[in-house]
Motif scaffolding. Structure first.
Motif, PDB file in Angstrom:
ATOM      1  N   UNK A  19       0.823  -1.207   0.000  1.00 14.46           N
ATOM      2  CA  UNK A  19       0.000   0.000   0.000  1.00 14.46           C
ATOM      3  C   UNK A  19       0.858   1.259   0.000  1.00 14.46           C
ATOM      4  N   UNK A  20       1.984   1.222   0.684  1.00 12.52           N
ATOM      5  CA  UNK A  20       2.880   2.375   0.671  1.00 12.52           C
ATOM      6  C   UNK A  20       3.447   2.586  -0.734  1.00 12.52           C
ATOM      7  N   UNK A  21       3.859   1.509  -1.378  1.00 13.69           N
ATOM      8  CA  UNK A  21       4.361   1.626  -2.748  1.00 13.69           C
ATOM      9  C   UNK A  21       3.264   2.079  -3.708  1.00 13.69           C
ATOM     10  N   UNK A  22       2.043   1.633  -3.481  1.00 12.08           N
ATOM     11  CA  UNK A  22       0.927   2.033  -4.353  1.00 12.08           C
ATOM     12  C   UNK A  22       0.660   3.532  -4.253  1.00 12.08           C
ATOM     13  N   UNK A  23       0.641   4.070  -3.037  1.00 12.64           N
ATOM     14  CA  UNK A  23       0.375   5.507  -2.902  1.00 12.64           C
ATOM     15  C   UNK A  23       1.529   6.328  -3.462  1.00 12.64           C
ATOM     16  N   UNK A  24       2.753   5.875  -3.224  1.00 10.61           N
ATOM     17  CA  UNK A  24       3.891   6.600  -3.784  1.00 10.61           C
ATOM     18  C   UNK A  24       3.914   6.503  -5.307  1.00 10.61           C
ATOM     19  N   UNK A  25       3.483   5.368  -5.854  1.00  8.22           N
ATOM     20  CA  UNK A  25       3.379   5.236  -7.314  1.00  8.22           C
ATOM     21  C   UNK A  25       2.382   6.244  -7.872  1.00  8.22           C
ATOM     22  N   UNK A  26       1.257   6.384  -7.186  1.00  7.95           N
ATOM     23  CA  UNK A  26       0.266   7.368  -7.612  1.00  7.95           C
ATOM     24  C   UNK A  26       0.803   8.786  -7.533  1.00  7.95           C
ATOM     25  N   UNK A  27       1.531   9.084  -6.464  1.00 13.74           N
ATOM     26  CA  UNK A  27       2.094  10.431  -6.300  1.00 13.74           C
ATOM     27  C   UNK A  27       3.135  10.731  -7.377  1.00 13.74           C
ATOM     28  N   UNK A  28       4.019   9.777  -7.610  1.00 15.65           N
ATOM     29  CA  UNK A  28       5.061   9.977  -8.628  1.00 15.65           C
ATOM     30  C   UNK A  28       4.431  10.103 -10.018  1.00 15.65           C
ATOM     31  N   UNK A  29       3.450   9.239 -10.302  1.00 20.95           N
ATOM     32  CA  UNK A  29       2.787   9.293 -11.605  1.00 20.95           C
ATOM     33  C   UNK A  29       2.144  10.654 -11.834  1.00 20.95           C
ATOM     34  N   UNK A  30       1.456  11.162 -10.818  1.00 22.70           N
ATOM     35  CA  UNK A  30       0.797  12.459 -10.966  1.00 22.70           C
ATOM     36  C   UNK A  30       1.824  13.577 -11.129  1.00 22.70           C
ATOM     37  N   UNK A  31       2.891  13.502 -10.357  1.00 20.65           N
ATOM     38  CA  UNK A  31       3.913  14.544 -10.409  1.00 20.65           C
ATOM     39  C   UNK A  31       4.637  14.553 -11.762  1.00 20.65           C
ATOM     40  N   UNK A  32       4.918  13.392 -12.289  1.00 18.60           N
ATOM     41  CA  UNK A  32       5.685  13.290 -13.540  1.00 18.60           C
ATOM     42  C   UNK A  32       4.812  13.506 -14.769  1.00 18.60           C
ATOM     43  N   UNK A  33       3.622  12.872 -14.788  1.00 14.13           N
ATOM     44  CA  UNK A  33       2.825  12.893 -16.012  1.00 14.13           C
ATOM     45  C   UNK A  33       1.401  13.361 -15.862  1.00 14.13           C
ATOM     46  N   UNK A  34       1.055  13.913 -14.718  1.00  9.93           N
ATOM     47  CA  UNK A  34      -0.295  14.431 -14.520  1.00  9.93           C
ATOM     48  C   UNK A  34      -1.349  13.332 -14.449  1.00  9.93           C
ATOM     49  N   UNK A  35      -2.568  13.715 -14.760  1.00  7.28           N
ATOM     50  CA  UNK A  35      -3.682  12.779 -14.615  1.00  7.28           C
ATOM     51  C   UNK A  35      -3.622  11.629 -15.616  1.00  7.28           C
ATOM     52  N   UNK A  52      -2.893   3.623 -12.421  1.00  6.72           N
ATOM     53  CA  UNK A  52      -4.059   3.076 -11.728  1.00  6.72           C
ATOM     54  C   UNK A  52      -4.605   1.859 -12.456  1.00  6.72           C
ATOM     55  N   UNK A  53      -4.699   1.939 -13.778  1.00  9.41           N
ATOM     56  CA  UNK A  53      -5.166   0.793 -14.570  1.00  9.41           C
ATOM     57  C   UNK A  53      -4.204  -0.391 -14.465  1.00  9.41           C
ATOM     58  N   UNK A  54      -2.912  -0.118 -14.434  1.00  8.90           N
ATOM     59  CA  UNK A  54      -1.924  -1.196 -14.305  1.00  8.90           C
ATOM     60  C   UNK A  54      -2.058  -1.893 -12.952  1.00  8.90           C
ATOM     61  N   UNK A  55      -2.204  -1.104 -11.893  1.00 13.13           N
ATOM     62  CA  UNK A  55      -2.382  -1.693 -10.553  1.00 13.13           C
ATOM     63  C   UNK A  55      -3.705  -2.452 -10.499  1.00 13.13           C
ATOM     64  N   UNK A 112      -5.758   3.496  -3.020  1.00  7.47           N
ATOM     65  CA  UNK A 112      -4.487   4.016  -2.521  1.00  7.47           C
ATOM     66  C   UNK A 112      -3.703   4.718  -3.624  1.00  7.47           C
ATOM     67  N   UNK A 113      -3.699   4.143  -4.807  1.00  6.95           N
ATOM     68  CA  UNK A 113      -2.993   4.775  -5.945  1.00  6.95           C
ATOM     69  C   UNK A 113      -3.616   6.139  -6.238  1.00  6.95           C
ATOM     70  N   UNK A 114      -4.937   6.166  -6.294  1.00  7.97           N
ATOM     71  CA  UNK A 114      -5.637   7.425  -6.596  1.00  7.97           C
ATOM     72  C   UNK A 114      -5.402   8.471  -5.497  1.00  7.97           C
ATOM     73  N   UNK A 115      -5.444   8.037  -4.241  1.00  4.35           N
ATOM     74  CA  UNK A 115      -5.201   8.981  -3.145  1.00  4.35           C
ATOM     75  C   UNK A 115      -3.764   9.491  -3.158  1.00  4.35           C
TER      76      UNK A 115
END
Length: 160
Positions: free
Chosen positions: A46-62, A69-72, A99-102
């Motif tokens: 869950x920690x990796x999932x939330x950080x993945x979501x944060x990094x994804x949003x920061x690097x490539x936006x929505x 999110x679809x991959x997870x 968690x990814x979305x949050x």
């Protein structure tokens, strides 16, 4: 020298994502400590999932957040299909996608994302408690019904 300029501007979002992952992960770890339960994720996942979501949003936006999110979600579907006979519910699986979305949302609004995570964990805990209560009530009702049926079959009718 201003030390705040050394910190990234989005540090609060990453820290919120980390905290959200730890919070949801701890809840799922507690649930998984119950004998006979199997889940696709725990504290690290869950920690990796939330950080993945944060990094994804920061690097490539929505758009990148949607791809991650679809991959997870695809991995969750595969894990659930493999464990479907042993897994009684979907709470952990849905929580992992949430968690990814949050994590992504934490990069936009850290406080709201953290508040939503607390609400989600509290809701899961309340529903779990209600489920346990319902199971106990149904056992009591079933036991009383069985006792009544046995007495009735034996001819022990209550004449009052």
């Amino acid at each position: 020298m201003d030390t705040t300029s050394l910190l990234p501007a989005n540090l609060s979002g990453f820290l919120a994502a980390l905290g959200i992952g730890l919070l949801i992960g701890l809840d799922r770890e507690r649930k998984n400590a119950t004998p006979g339960t199997i889940s696709p994720g725990g504290l690290r996942t869950f920690t990796l999932a939330t950080l993945s979501g944060a990094i994804a949003f920061e690097v490539g936006g929505t758009s990148l957040l949607a791809v991650v999110t679809l991959a997870i979600a695809a991995m969750v579907i595969v894990a659930y299909a493999r464990l479907a006979n042993d897994a009684p519910g979907l709470t952990s699986e849905v929580a992992l996608v949430l968690a990814v979305l949050l994590g992504g949302y934490a990069m936009k609004d850290a406080v709201s994302a953290a508040a939503l995570a607390v609400v989600a964990v509290d809701a899961a805990l309340l529903v779990a408690a209600a489920d346990r209560r319902a199971v106990r009530i149904s056992r009591v009702v079933s036991t009383r019904r069985t006792c009544f049926c046995r007495r009735h079959e034996a001819g022990e009718h209550d004449q009052s």
